[in-house]
Write a protein that holds these residues in place. Structure first.
Motif, short mmCIF file in Angstrom:
data_model
loop_
_atom_site.label_atom_id
_atom_site.label_comp_id
_atom_site.label_asym_id
_atom_site.label_seq_id
_atom_site.Cartn_x
_atom_site.Cartn_y
_atom_site.Cartn_z
N ARG A 65 38.51 27.92 38.12
CA ARG A 65 40.02 28.29 38.64
C ARG A 65 40.79 28.00 37.20
N ARG A 68 39.85 30.14 34.02
CA ARG A 68 40.46 31.51 33.82
C ARG A 68 41.90 31.40 33.53
N LYS A 69 42.55 30.23 33.51
CA LYS A 69 44.09 29.88 33.00
C LYS A 69 44.06 29.58 31.57
N GLU A 74 39.58 34.16 30.26
CA GLU A 74 39.41 35.34 31.01
C GLU A 74 38.00 36.00 30.53
N ALA A 75 37.69 35.88 29.26
CA ALA A 75 36.70 36.57 28.75
C ALA A 75 35.32 36.08 29.03
N LYS A 77 31.85 35.61 30.94
CA LYS A 77 31.26 36.01 32.50
C LYS A 77 30.97 34.71 32.85
N SER A 96 37.84 33.91 42.94
CA SER A 96 38.30 33.04 42.09
C SER A 96 37.90 33.30 40.55
N GLY A 97 37.13 34.35 40.67
CA GLY A 97 37.05 35.08 38.94
C GLY A 97 35.28 34.80 38.78
N ASP A 99 31.68 36.41 38.36
CA ASP A 99 31.32 37.70 38.05
C ASP A 99 30.01 38.09 38.93
#
Length: 121
Positions: A65, A68-69, A74-75, A77, A96-97, A99
């Motif tokens: 979490r 990702r902030k 965000e890049a 995997k 939560s992000g 992959d």
């Protein structure tokens, strides 16, 4: 060469993962918990993170979490690699992000397959 950050509090798991990932052509870095991993990512964002869930200091979900902030967070995997096998836990990780999701114990075939599914092959 692509970089994979292996985040797990078990030195044995990190060693096994390193061997598999190097065979798959990755440069490998290691962190023993989420806080150490986040500090590493702030210095040099990896292409992929192989992430344990249950760790001291900062668990894998909290790390994800926060990652990702982060700028550029965000890049990478993110592939969870954990003993957590309940559907709600897997769903929470993916929402939560994450992959992909690998269950422990794992082997090179499983890692290669999941990395391919995440577009890392």
């Amino acid at each position: 060469m692509r970089t994979c950050l292996v985040v797990d509090d078990s030195r044995v798991i990190r060693k096994v993962a390193r061997r598999i990932l190097e065979d798959l052509g990755f440069d490998v870095a290691e962190a023993a918990d989420g806080a150490e991993a986040l500090a590493w990512c702030r210095t040099c964002m990896p292409d992929v993170v192989l992430l344990d869930w249950n760790m001291p200091v900062m668990n894998g979900l909290e790390f994800l979490r926060r990652l990702r902030k982060e700028p550029g967070g965000e890049a990478p995997k993110v592939v969870f690699c954990t003993v957590e096998n309940e559907i709600p836990a897997i769903r929470e990780a993916l929402e939560s992000g994450a992959d992909e999701y690998i269950m422990k114990p794992f082997d090179s075939e499983i890692v290669a397959s999941k990395f391919a599914e995440a577009g890392l092959a």
